[in-house]
Motif scaffolding. Structure first.
Motif, PDB file in Angstrom:
ATOM      1  N   SER A  70       0.818  -1.213   0.000  1.00 48.23           N
ATOM      2  CA  SER A  70       0.000   0.000   0.000  1.00 48.23           C
ATOM      3  C   SER A  70       0.855   1.267   0.000  1.00 48.23           C
ATOM      4  N   ASN A  71       2.175   1.097  -0.191  1.00 51.09           N
ATOM      5  CA  ASN A  71       3.095   2.245  -0.211  1.00 51.09           C
ATOM      6  C   ASN A  71       2.932   3.098   1.049  1.00 51.09           C
ATOM      7  N   THR A  72       3.016   2.431   2.202  1.00 53.86           N
ATOM      8  CA  THR A  72       2.751   3.079   3.490  1.00 53.86           C
ATOM      9  C   THR A  72       3.982   3.037   4.390  1.00 53.86           C
ATOM     10  N   LYS A  73       4.224   4.162   5.037  1.00 54.67           N
ATOM     11  CA  LYS A  73       5.339   4.260   5.979  1.00 54.67           C
ATOM     12  C   LYS A  73       4.890   5.103   7.169  1.00 54.67           C
ATOM     13  N   ILE A  74       4.891   4.487   8.349  1.00 57.00           N
ATOM     14  CA  ILE A  74       4.397   5.154   9.552  1.00 57.00           C
ATOM     15  C   ILE A  74       5.456   5.064  10.651  1.00 57.00           C
ATOM     16  N   PHE A  75       5.906   6.211  11.113  1.00 59.45           N
ATOM     17  CA  PHE A  75       6.805   6.273  12.259  1.00 59.45           C
ATOM     18  C   PHE A  75       5.975   6.444  13.531  1.00 59.45           C
ATOM     19  N   TYR A  76       6.374   5.760  14.588  1.00 61.93           N
ATOM     20  CA  TYR A  76       5.656   5.871  15.855  1.00 61.93           C
ATOM     21  C   TYR A  76       6.629   5.623  17.009  1.00 61.93           C
ATOM     22  N   PRO A  77       6.359   6.181  18.190  1.00 60.23           N
ATOM     23  CA  PRO A  77       7.256   6.001  19.333  1.00 60.23           C
ATOM     24  C   PRO A  77       6.840   4.823  20.211  1.00 60.23           C
ATOM     25  N   GLN A  78       7.807   4.259  20.893  1.00 59.65           N
ATOM     26  CA  GLN A  78       7.550   3.245  21.901  1.00 59.65           C
ATOM     27  C   GLN A  78       8.367   3.575  23.152  1.00 59.65           C
ATOM     28  N   ILE A  79       7.787   3.291  24.291  1.00 62.36           N
ATOM     29  CA  ILE A  79       8.433   3.572  25.573  1.00 62.36           C
ATOM     30  C   ILE A  79       9.298   2.389  25.967  1.00 62.36           C
ATOM     31  N   SER A  80      10.485   2.679  26.469  1.00 68.10           N
ATOM     32  CA  SER A  80      11.417   1.635  26.906  1.00 68.10           C
ATOM     33  C   SER A  80      11.967   2.002  28.282  1.00 68.10           C
ATOM     34  N   GLY A  81      12.260   0.980  29.079  1.00 65.53           N
ATOM     35  CA  GLY A  81      12.910   1.206  30.367  1.00 65.53           C
ATOM     36  C   GLY A  81      11.983   1.615  31.494  1.00 65.53           C
ATOM     37  N   TYR A  82      10.676   1.580  31.251  1.00 62.47           N
ATOM     38  CA  TYR A  82       9.712   1.956  32.294  1.00 62.47           C
ATOM     39  C   TYR A  82       9.668   0.840  33.339  1.00 62.47           C
ATOM     40  N   LYS A  83       9.535   1.202  34.596  1.00 64.66           N
ATOM     41  CA  LYS A  83       9.650   0.217  35.678  1.00 64.66           C
ATOM     42  C   LYS A  83       8.492  -0.776  35.731  1.00 64.66           C
ATOM     43  N   GLY A  84       7.321  -0.411  35.232  1.00 66.11           N
ATOM     44  CA  GLY A  84       6.179  -1.321  35.251  1.00 66.11           C
ATOM     45  C   GLY A  84       5.908  -1.892  33.878  1.00 66.11           C
ATOM     46  N   GLN A  85       6.172  -3.189  33.685  1.00 66.27           N
ATOM     47  CA  GLN A  85       6.060  -3.801  32.368  1.00 66.27           C
ATOM     48  C   GLN A  85       4.628  -3.749  31.843  1.00 66.27           C
ATOM     49  N   LEU A  86       3.646  -4.060  32.695  1.00 62.57           N
ATOM     50  CA  LEU A  86       2.261  -4.087  32.246  1.00 62.57           C
ATOM     51  C   LEU A  86       1.795  -2.703  31.801  1.00 62.57           C
ATOM     52  N   LEU A  87       2.085  -1.671  32.600  1.00 66.80           N
ATOM     53  CA  LEU A  87       1.683  -0.317  32.234  1.00 66.80           C
ATOM     54  C   LEU A  87       2.413   0.145  30.974  1.00 66.80           C
ATOM     55  N   MET A  88       3.676  -0.234  30.854  1.00 59.32           N
ATOM     56  CA  MET A  88       4.434   0.125  29.658  1.00 59.32           C
ATOM     57  C   MET A  88       3.807  -0.523  28.416  1.00 59.32           C
ATOM     58  N   ASP A  89       3.356  -1.769  28.552  1.00 62.65           N
ATOM     59  CA  ASP A  89       2.698  -2.454  27.433  1.00 62.65           C
ATOM     60  C   ASP A  89       1.420  -1.727  27.033  1.00 62.65           C
ATOM     61  N   TYR A  90       0.637  -1.303  28.042  1.00 69.13           N
ATOM     62  CA  TYR A  90      -0.594  -0.560  27.752  1.00 69.13           C
ATOM     63  C   TYR A  90      -0.285   0.725  26.982  1.00 69.13           C
ATOM     64  N   MET A  91       0.723   1.458  27.458  1.00 68.95           N
ATOM     65  CA  MET A  91       1.066   2.725  26.807  1.00 68.95           C
ATOM     66  C   MET A  91       1.575   2.505  25.394  1.00 68.95           C
ATOM     67  N   ASN A  92       2.377   1.478  25.203  1.00 68.93           N
ATOM     68  CA  ASN A  92       2.903   1.205  23.860  1.00 68.93           C
ATOM     69  C   ASN A  92       1.799   0.778  22.894  1.00 68.93           C
ATOM     70  N   GLN A  93       0.789   0.079  23.409  1.00 70.12           N
ATOM     71  CA  GLN A  93      -0.354  -0.258  22.564  1.00 70.12           C
ATOM     72  C   GLN A  93      -1.070   1.010  22.097  1.00 70.12           C
ATOM     73  N   SER A  94      -1.223   1.971  23.011  1.00 69.68           N
ATOM     74  CA  SER A  94      -1.871   3.239  22.649  1.00 69.68           C
ATOM     75  C   SER A  94      -1.054   4.002  21.619  1.00 69.68           C
ATOM     76  N   LEU A  95       0.262   3.995  21.781  1.00 71.97           N
ATOM     77  CA  LEU A  95       1.134   4.734  20.880  1.00 71.97           C
ATOM     78  C   LEU A  95       1.228   4.090  19.499  1.00 71.97           C
ATOM     79  N   LYS A  96       0.868   2.822  19.416  1.00 69.87           N
ATOM     80  CA  LYS A  96       0.937   2.115  18.128  1.00 69.87           C
ATOM     81  C   LYS A  96      -0.414   2.059  17.425  1.00 69.87           C
ATOM     82  N   LYS A  97      -1.450   2.608  18.028  1.00 70.10           N
ATOM     83  CA  LYS A  97      -2.782   2.562  17.411  1.00 70.10           C
ATOM     84  C   LYS A  97      -2.802   3.210  16.031  1.00 70.10           C
ATOM     85  N   ILE A  98      -1.921   4.193  15.818  1.00 66.57           N
ATOM     86  CA  ILE A  98      -1.862   4.882  14.534  1.00 66.57           C
ATOM     87  C   ILE A  98      -1.581   3.893  13.398  1.00 66.57           C
TER      88      ILE A  98
END
Length: 242
Positions: A70-98
């Protein structure tokens, strides 16, 4: 001599067809608004920000999703090094929704999206995504999305839960936005099906696509947070159930 030239040209065409079908990440999508030099500068900027903000307890990793069909290129951020793995996973899911919205399915094509971190501290991270593309009927579109997260709880902050859920608060905020929209040249104030927000410094930026069918650009209205203090929610730190 001519047959040799024809044969050579034919070989070049065949080779080019096979290389265009590759899926390796180093074969860039034809992307007019995100050049390699811009991507490298963005990487340097994020690296500097991470070094400057190590005391916050997390850092940002720059990711890219490419769909060659589809000739698509999407840059997105992910959080690393956060002390709570579960919360970090939730936040990264939100940041990847795009990517889930514009990078999957057949509705969108020629999508080119990059992002800017407009606020990043111990309490909030606010990310603004902008780009262009086409929908399946060929119409060109401008894209603007944002993700605002409470870093302590992973809860997402949007217009609906940021403004207090009472008639007075909603009315006061909309009155202020209408005044500012009219001052910017909008005859009737804010006319939109939905209003979104992102944080930028000590301001909150409200943005929307005008309801007019001919509108192609988003309208942004920046307001100091202190002007809206009494009409806003501040308690976003209740952690979601695991």
């Amino acid at each position: 001599m001519k047959p040799r030239i024809v044969l050579f040209a034919t070989i070049l065409v065949i080779v080019s067809m096979f290389t265009g079908c590759g899926t390796t990440s180093n074969q860039g999508v034809n992307n007019p608004i995100i050049s390699e030099s811009q991507a490298q500068e963005k990487e340097k900027s994020i690296s500097k920000d991470n070094n400057d903000n190590k005391e916050m307890g997390y850092e940002i990793i720059r990711k890219v999703s490419e769909m060659r069909d589809s000739n698509t290129k999407i840059f997105y951020p992910q959080i690393s090094g956060y002390k709570g793995q579960l919360l970090m996973d939730y936040m990264n899911q939100s940041l990847k929704k795009i990517v889930d919205i514009y990078g999957k399915g057949e509705m969108y094509q020629n999508i080119s999206i990059d992002y800017k971190i407009t606020k990043m501290d111990k309490d909030i991270i606010s990310v603004l995504f902008k780009g262009t593309g086409r929908i399946s009927n060929g119409r060109e579109i401008n894209i603007q999305q944002s993700v605002n997260l409470n870093v302590k709880s992973s809860n997402e902050i949007v217009f609906k839960n940021f403004v207090k859920d009472d008639p007075t608060s909603v009315e006061k905020v909309m009155t202020l936005l209408n005044q500012k929209a009219k001052a910017m040249g909008s005859k009737y104030g804010v006319e939109a099906e939905g209003i979104r927000i992102f944080f930028e410094g000590e301001n909150i930026v409200f943005y929307y696509m005008p309801a007019d069918d001919s509108a192609k650009s988003f309208v942004e209205i920046s307001v100091p947070l202190k002007e809206l203090e009494s009409f806003l929610n501040h308690d976003f730190e209740k952690k979601p159930a695991s």
